[in-house]
Design a protein around this motif. Structure first.
Motif, mmCIF file in Angstrom:
data_model
loop_
_atom_site.group_PDB
_atom_site.id
_atom_site.type_symbol
_atom_site.label_atom_id
_atom_site.label_comp_id
_atom_site.label_asym_id
_atom_site.label_seq_id
_atom_site.Cartn_x
_atom_site.Cartn_y
_atom_site.Cartn_z
ATOM 1 N N HIS A 1 0.818 -1.210 0.000
ATOM 2 C CA HIS A 1 0.000 0.000 0.000
ATOM 3 C C HIS A 1 0.854 1.263 0.000
ATOM 4 N N HIS A 2 0.278 2.316 -0.576
ATOM 5 C CA HIS A 2 0.868 3.657 -0.542
ATOM 6 C C HIS A 2 0.278 4.457 0.603
ATOM 7 N N GLU A 3 1.102 5.312 1.217
ATOM 8 C CA GLU A 3 0.648 6.279 2.223
ATOM 9 C C GLU A 3 1.470 7.552 2.028
ATOM 10 N N VAL A 4 0.866 8.587 1.478
ATOM 11 C CA VAL A 4 1.594 9.829 1.215
ATOM 12 C C VAL A 4 1.670 10.656 2.487
ATOM 13 N N GLU A 5 2.824 11.297 2.723
ATOM 14 C CA GLU A 5 3.026 12.005 3.991
ATOM 15 C C GLU A 5 3.902 13.246 3.802
ATOM 16 N N LEU A 6 3.634 14.250 4.633
ATOM 17 C CA LEU A 6 4.561 15.365 4.784
ATOM 18 C C LEU A 6 5.703 14.910 5.678
ATOM 19 N N VAL A 7 6.931 15.203 5.262
ATOM 20 C CA VAL A 7 8.115 14.823 6.029
ATOM 21 C C VAL A 7 8.803 16.089 6.536
ATOM 22 N N VAL A 8 9.143 16.082 7.815
ATOM 23 C CA VAL A 8 9.859 17.195 8.437
ATOM 24 C C VAL A 8 11.296 16.759 8.672
ATOM 25 N N ALA A 9 12.244 17.554 8.187
ATOM 26 C CA ALA A 9 13.671 17.260 8.341
ATOM 27 C C ALA A 9 14.262 18.196 9.390
ATOM 28 N N LEU A 10 14.954 17.625 10.375
ATOM 29 C CA LEU A 10 15.514 18.414 11.470
ATOM 30 C C LEU A 10 17.000 18.690 11.263
ATOM 31 N N GLY A 11 17.384 19.916 11.586
ATOM 32 C CA GLY A 11 18.775 20.327 11.461
ATOM 33 C C GLY A 11 19.434 20.509 12.813
ATOM 34 N N GLU A 12 20.408 21.399 12.868
ATOM 35 C CA GLU A 12 21.177 21.613 14.091
ATOM 36 C C GLU A 12 20.261 21.993 15.259
#
Length: 222
Positions: free
Chosen positions: A77-88
């Protein structure tokens, strides 16, 4: 330092319009963060606190590569998502569009046996993530098309737990660090895909994501 075999390469993602890459440390995934998706899965949202599962950084499939149909499943199955990338310092570095690919039959079997979801959620290529767009999020909707037909679409404001709430809660459980990713959950409309299907995901203002499902090394199970 000597190793008994060559260590695997550091998993990383492209950064939109930047030559450097984003090294991925951990992938946190939020479960049941859209009420309509929870309902279509026969569950309810826990509004007291979010819950999580994880994927290995080595489950990443960067933008531009095909996904071989994974072994051991008849129901991918597919599940589309917003991804948050964390920095310093664990602050938000940027955002991306992602796909939480799921071996639904294995996940359902694990749920029925009250076992962990690992075999259904954490496998090679199960975290497909596009290029990271640095800075604040501008788009307010997320959508996925399969072979040109819209399968999932909706406003990001329907997330039960918004991004600041998720980060605050995760910070009570882990020390968030640069390289961590948060996959924030999927709206309703998840469904099966097979070899030859083309998936296109987007959030306005972010780099789009496109992936083709290829025949697996041992073919799709029948």
């Amino acid at each position: 330092m000597a190793f008994v075999f060559e260590p695997p390469a550091q998993p990383s993602l492209a950064i939109e319009n930047v030559g450097e890459r984003f090294p991925v440390r951990r992938i946190f995934c939020v479960g049941r963060n859209y009420a309509a998706h929870a309902a279509e899965m026969g569950s309810e949202v826990d509004r007291e606190a979010p819950f999580y599962f994880t994927k290995s950084a080595h489950a990443l499939l960067p933008e531009g590569e095909d996904l071989p149909y994974p072994p051991g499943t008849k129901d991918l199955h597919h599940e589309v998502e917003l991804v948050v990338a964390l920095g310093e310092g664990g602050a938000i570095f940027g955002h991306a569009v992602g796909l939480d690919m799921t071996r639904r039959d294995l996940q359902d079997a694990a749920k029925a046996a009250r076992r962990p979801w690992a075999t259904g959620k954490d496998f090679e290529g199960s975290a497909i993530i596009g290029a990271i767009t640095p800075g604040p999020l501008e788009g307010d909707r997320i959508a996925l098309k399969v072979n040109g037909e819209t399968r999932q679409e909706g406003p990001l404001e329907l997330m039960v737990w918004d991004v600041p709430s998720l980060m605050d809660h995760l910070a009570t459980l882990y020390t968030l660090q640069a390289g961590d990713l948060i996959m924030t959950g999927t709206p309703a409309g998840v469904g099966p895909v097979g070899p030859g299907d083309v998936l296109e995901a987007e959030v306005p203002g972010l780099a789009p994501l496109r992936v083709t499902i290829a025949t697996g090394s041992s073919g799709r199970m029948t």
